[in-house]
Design a protein around this motif. Sequence first.
Motif, short mmCIF file in Angstrom:
data_model
loop_
_atom_site.label_atom_id
_atom_site.label_comp_id
_atom_site.label_asym_id
_atom_site.label_seq_id
_atom_site.Cartn_x
_atom_site.Cartn_y
_atom_site.Cartn_z
N PHE A 269 3.98 35.30 52.84
CA PHE A 269 3.37 36.33 53.69
C PHE A 269 3.98 36.29 55.07
O PHE A 269 4.01 35.24 55.71
CB PHE A 269 1.85 36.11 53.78
CG PHE A 269 1.14 37.23 54.48
CD1 PHE A 269 0.61 38.30 53.76
CD2 PHE A 269 1.03 37.24 55.87
CE1 PHE A 269 -0.04 39.35 54.40
CE2 PHE A 269 0.39 38.30 56.51
CZ PHE A 269 -0.14 39.34 55.79
N ARG A 270 4.46 37.45 55.54
CA ARG A 270 4.95 37.57 56.92
C ARG A 270 4.27 38.77 57.56
O ARG A 270 4.43 39.89 57.07
CB ARG A 270 6.46 37.79 56.93
CG ARG A 270 7.24 36.55 56.67
CD ARG A 270 8.75 36.74 56.84
NE ARG A 270 9.40 35.71 56.05
CZ ARG A 270 9.74 35.83 54.77
NH1 ARG A 270 9.53 36.98 54.13
NH2 ARG A 270 10.28 34.84 54.12
N GLY A 271 3.55 38.50 58.65
CA GLY A 271 2.84 39.58 59.31
C GLY A 271 1.58 39.01 59.91
O GLY A 271 1.51 37.83 60.22
N ILE A 314 8.29 39.52 66.75
CA ILE A 314 9.67 39.24 66.28
C ILE A 314 9.75 37.83 65.69
O ILE A 314 10.36 37.64 64.63
CB ILE A 314 10.67 39.43 67.44
CG1 ILE A 314 10.71 40.91 67.86
CG2 ILE A 314 12.07 38.95 67.04
CD1 ILE A 314 11.43 41.17 69.16
N ALA A 315 9.11 36.87 66.33
CA ALA A 315 9.12 35.50 65.81
C ALA A 315 8.45 35.45 64.44
O ALA A 315 8.86 34.69 63.55
CB ALA A 315 8.41 34.55 66.78
N THR A 316 7.44 36.28 64.25
CA THR A 316 6.76 36.36 62.96
C THR A 316 7.74 36.84 61.89
O THR A 316 7.84 36.27 60.80
CB THR A 316 5.56 37.33 63.04
OG1 THR A 316 4.68 36.87 64.07
CG2 THR A 316 4.81 37.41 61.73
N ALA A 317 8.48 37.89 62.21
CA ALA A 317 9.45 38.44 61.26
C ALA A 317 10.60 37.47 61.00
O ALA A 317 11.14 37.41 59.90
CB ALA A 317 9.98 39.77 61.79
N ASP A 318 10.95 36.69 62.03
CA ASP A 318 12.11 35.79 61.93
C ASP A 318 11.79 34.42 61.35
O ASP A 318 12.69 33.58 61.24
CB ASP A 318 12.71 35.57 63.34
CG ASP A 318 13.53 36.77 63.79
OD1 ASP A 318 13.84 37.63 62.94
OD2 ASP A 318 13.85 36.85 65.00
N GLY A 319 10.54 34.15 61.06
CA GLY A 319 10.19 32.80 60.57
C GLY A 319 10.28 31.76 61.67
O GLY A 319 10.64 30.61 61.41
#
Length: 430
Positions: A269-271, A314-319
């Motif tokens: 899960f990313r978001g 952005i950090a969320t999307a980038d892991g």
Amino acid sequence: MRILVVGSGGREHALCWAIAASPLCETLYCAPGNAGIEEVAQCVAIGQEDLPALVDFARRERIDFVVVGPEGPLVAGLADQLTAAGIKVFGPSAAAARLEGSKGFTKDLCRKYAIPTAAYERFTDIAAATAYIQRQGNAWKDQPIVVKADGLAAGKGVIIAPSAEEAIAATRDMLSGNSFGAAGSSVVIEEFMQGEEASFFALVDGVHALPLVAAQDHKRVGDGDTGPNTGGMGAYSPAPCMTPALAERVMDEIIRPTVRAMTAEGAPFRGVLFAGLMLTASGPKLIEYNCRFGDPECQVLMMRLKSDLLPALIATADGALDHFDLRWHAETALTVVMAAEGYPEAPKKGSEIRGLEAAGAVEGVTVFHAGTRRDNGRILANGGRVLNVTAMAPTVEEARRRAYAAVDQIDWLGGFCRRDIAWRALAAGP
Ligand code: AMP
Ligand code: GLY
């Protein structure tokens, strides 16, 4: 950066408002947006469900980052399509968005990974469902029985049935496709949980989870929590019931196990993971997951956020959320939803709204638009929930006073709001 936000509600106005304030944001688009969003972003006339047109636009306009507000396009695969086109996106894949798109999927995940939630079973067949309701009706005596459509039903797919007969009737309606179409072809029947509800949010980058501040909303349309359920008539943050110790417990028992489970299931899960929680006598339990920010909870979160939102997304999307930190205002933010007459059943569109400038001039107040459109310089109601009058102040009392002072500046014959937002927080005392 060139940013595109997808959606048209108060949540998206609050997201656009926060993103527009970021020094990283050079150009901001919103599809389709609304009359309030127009003040901070360029609105483009593409519907949020038109996935090919959204991907085309993002490609053509060389968008660096897309932020998806609502669940519909996420469940339909917008994040997957953008990723395939090489465009960075905030929001989960369709496989991970099943946490909201299928209540049965989430319940089964909870069972498999021992995440606390109400006892339940899933059914596609009325005879089997009836037998279960009759059996459980005895076991759960004097408690209502909860019947849920498996799929997305615009927040309406939950029936709290006072008796076994009513639960069976609701199940039959759902399974026959009469009440929620395909979303009801599979149902979850579950135990009724007692307690206070809270909305808990965490940014999740596939591996790491960063808790945000908690909020509470008011689901029922009328004062004193009466009348039919809605998408939410108001919200506030902080939520006094969510103590730091309880938040840590929610992270340990619910959020982190879910993040690990989704990875183990091959659908990281990313978001933003939004847990609707019931704080029961035996601890916090999951009511449901959403794969997006709450609406109107997002509006109070954005008011309280001191840090720049965009790097966090952005950090969320980038892991890259490990060691990421967010700062929050200690004050209370509170939002009052103004809805069009007839909401939630049949809101009347097209009535004129005046006084928005005076409302926005009240100290500490920002008015987010949830469903408006512009017509020859006039602002018209264009949805069920229309405005989110949001205030921040050092105390709940003052935030509430400011929000209603602003509401009283708004000249709108076709609208109404609840007058008791945050009654629980006020009852909890300072
Ligand atoms: P949901 O759409 O799943 O958030 O459900 C809508 C509302 O129904 C929730 O906010 C709760 O107030 C209520 N609800 C859902 N499931 C339960 C349950 N198992 N026990 C008690 N209330 C529930
Ligand atoms: N306010 C609850 C939700 O966004 O689902």
